[in-house]
Design an enzyme around this catalytic site. Structure first.
Site, mmCIF file in Angstrom:
data_model
loop_
_atom_site.group_PDB
_atom_site.id
_atom_site.type_symbol
_atom_site.label_atom_id
_atom_site.label_comp_id
_atom_site.label_asym_id
_atom_site.label_seq_id
_atom_site.Cartn_x
_atom_site.Cartn_y
_atom_site.Cartn_z
ATOM 1 N N HIS A 1 0.828 -1.206 0.000
ATOM 2 C CA HIS A 1 0.000 0.000 0.000
ATOM 3 C C HIS A 1 0.865 1.260 0.000
ATOM 4 O O HIS A 1 2.005 1.247 0.468
ATOM 5 C CB HIS A 1 -0.944 -0.005 1.198
ATOM 6 C CG HIS A 1 -2.034 -1.026 1.080
ATOM 7 N ND1 HIS A 1 -3.155 -1.024 1.873
ATOM 8 C CD2 HIS A 1 -2.176 -2.071 0.233
ATOM 9 C CE1 HIS A 1 -3.956 -2.025 1.521
ATOM 10 N NE2 HIS A 1 -3.371 -2.682 0.529
ATOM 11 N N GLU B 1 0.774 3.983 1.729
ATOM 12 C CA GLU B 1 1.196 4.487 3.042
ATOM 13 C C GLU B 1 2.364 3.658 3.572
ATOM 14 O O GLU B 1 3.333 4.204 4.120
ATOM 15 C CB GLU B 1 0.045 4.390 4.056
ATOM 16 C CG GLU B 1 -1.247 5.041 3.615
ATOM 17 C CD GLU B 1 -2.179 4.081 2.880
ATOM 18 O OE1 GLU B 1 -1.734 3.392 1.947
ATOM 19 O OE2 GLU B 1 -3.368 4.040 3.221
ATOM 20 N N CYS C 1 -5.996 1.543 5.294
ATOM 21 C CA CYS C 1 -6.568 0.271 5.758
ATOM 22 C C CYS C 1 -6.053 -0.021 7.172
ATOM 23 O O CYS C 1 -5.184 0.683 7.696
ATOM 24 C CB CYS C 1 -6.201 -0.857 4.798
ATOM 25 S SG CYS C 1 -4.486 -1.427 4.972
ATOM 26 N N CYS D 1 -2.158 -0.565 7.386
ATOM 27 C CA CYS D 1 -1.400 0.690 7.315
ATOM 28 C C CYS D 1 -1.659 1.545 8.548
ATOM 29 O O CYS D 1 -0.751 2.250 9.011
ATOM 30 C CB CYS D 1 -1.740 1.451 6.041
ATOM 31 S SG CYS D 1 -1.119 0.611 4.575
HETATM 32 N N1 LIG Z 1 -5.391 3.004 1.813
HETATM 33 C C1 LIG Z 1 -5.079 2.217 0.775
HETATM 34 N N2 LIG Z 1 -3.849 2.314 0.221
HETATM 35 C C2 LIG Z 1 -3.526 1.545 -0.857
HETATM 36 O O1 LIG Z 1 -2.417 1.661 -1.380
HETATM 37 N N3 LIG Z 1 -4.448 0.633 -1.359
HETATM 38 C C3 LIG Z 1 -4.156 -0.112 -2.572
HETATM 39 C C4 LIG Z 1 -4.117 -1.585 -2.555
HETATM 40 C C5 LIG Z 1 -4.601 -1.941 -3.943
HETATM 41 O O2 LIG Z 1 -3.551 -1.805 -4.900
HETATM 42 C C6 LIG Z 1 -5.637 -0.900 -4.215
HETATM 43 C C7 LIG Z 1 -7.023 -1.266 -3.751
HETATM 44 O O3 LIG Z 1 -7.580 -2.102 -4.717
HETATM 45 P P1 LIG Z 1 -9.144 -2.206 -5.027
HETATM 46 O O4 LIG Z 1 -9.698 -3.211 -4.065
HETATM 47 O O5 LIG Z 1 -9.741 -0.839 -4.804
HETATM 48 O O6 LIG Z 1 -9.204 -2.668 -6.461
HETATM 49 O O7 LIG Z 1 -5.193 0.235 -3.494
HETATM 50 C C8 LIG Z 1 -5.673 0.510 -0.801
HETATM 51 C C9 LIG Z 1 -6.033 1.275 0.254
HETATM 52 C C10 LIG Z 1 -7.399 1.130 0.848
HETATM 53 O O8 LIG Z 1 -7.381 1.009 2.205
HETATM 54 ZN ZN LIG Z 2 -3.063 -0.206 3.685
#
Ligand SMILES: Nc1nc(=O)n([C@H]2C[C@H](O)[C@@H](COP(=O)(O)O)O2)cc1CO
Ligand SMILES: [Zn+2]
Length: 159
Positions: free
Chosen positions: A77, A79, A103, A106
């Site tokens: 992710h 973060e 999430c 993170c």
């Molecule tokens: N805060 C976040 N930072 C992130 O970098 N991500 C990333 C992980 C995945 O590559 C994508 C989410 O995939 P999708 O389920 O929307 O197709 O975004 C997801 C979240 C959500 O909590």
């Molecule tokens: Zn995350």
């Protein structure tokens, strides 16, 4: 005369998070993060992507299917990447600008690294257990979070 239409700190750092997100190979969700200290110095940036050495072209980007054939087990992710990309020591008291609410995994990394504030843009998974767990932990740990309020100021960058 002093220029009037300069961007605010919040716009500057969220702008950098948004630009970082444009490096993402994820075709469904691109996320960028920018870590900033209390002197408004940028400490680190990150976006969601596969771990170093795991070739983007050989990794799955699917959202559905066999768990091992989806991106979720592998992708780092934004973060977490920003935290791990920081080579300068402590992140104590820093704030994170992120284009999507963190999430739960993170959130744990944000709390444990001593960061104190989350400024997010989207919260499209607000109803998910992961996001609700994040908010619960942030509330308990005293990490504040607020949504970035766009001012409607458009900047075109011709790349
Ligand atoms: N805060 C976040 N930072 C992130 O970098 N991500 C990333 C992980 C995945 O590559 C994508 C989410 O995939 P999708 O389920 O929307 O197709 O975004 C997801 C979240 C959500 O909590
Ligand atoms: Zn995350």
């Amino acid at each position: 005369m002093k220029r009037k239409d300069y961007i605010s700190w919040d716009q500057y750092f969220m702008g950098i998070a948004l630009l970082s997100a444009q490096r993402s190979k994820d075709d469904h969700t691109q996320v960028g993060a920018c870590l900033v200290n209390d002197h408004n110095k940028i400490l680190s940036v990150g976006y969601n992507g596969m771990p170093i050495g795991c070739n983007d072209d050989d990794m799955p980007w699917e959202r559905e299917g066999e768990p091992l054939d989806t991106k979720y087990f592998y992708v780092c992710h934004a973060e977490l990447n920003a935290i791990l990309n920081y080579g300068g020591g402590s992140l104590d008291g820093a704030r994170v600008y992120v284009t999507l609410f963190p999430c739960n995994e993170c959130a744990k990394a944000i709390i444990q690294s001593g960061m104190k504030e989350v400024i997010y843009m989207q919260d499209k998974y607000a109803d998910s257990d992961a996001t609700m767990a994040s908010k619960k932990m942030f509330d308990m740990a005293g990490v504040t979070y607020r949504q970035f309020q766009p001012k409607g100021q458009r900047i075109i960058i011709d790349l």
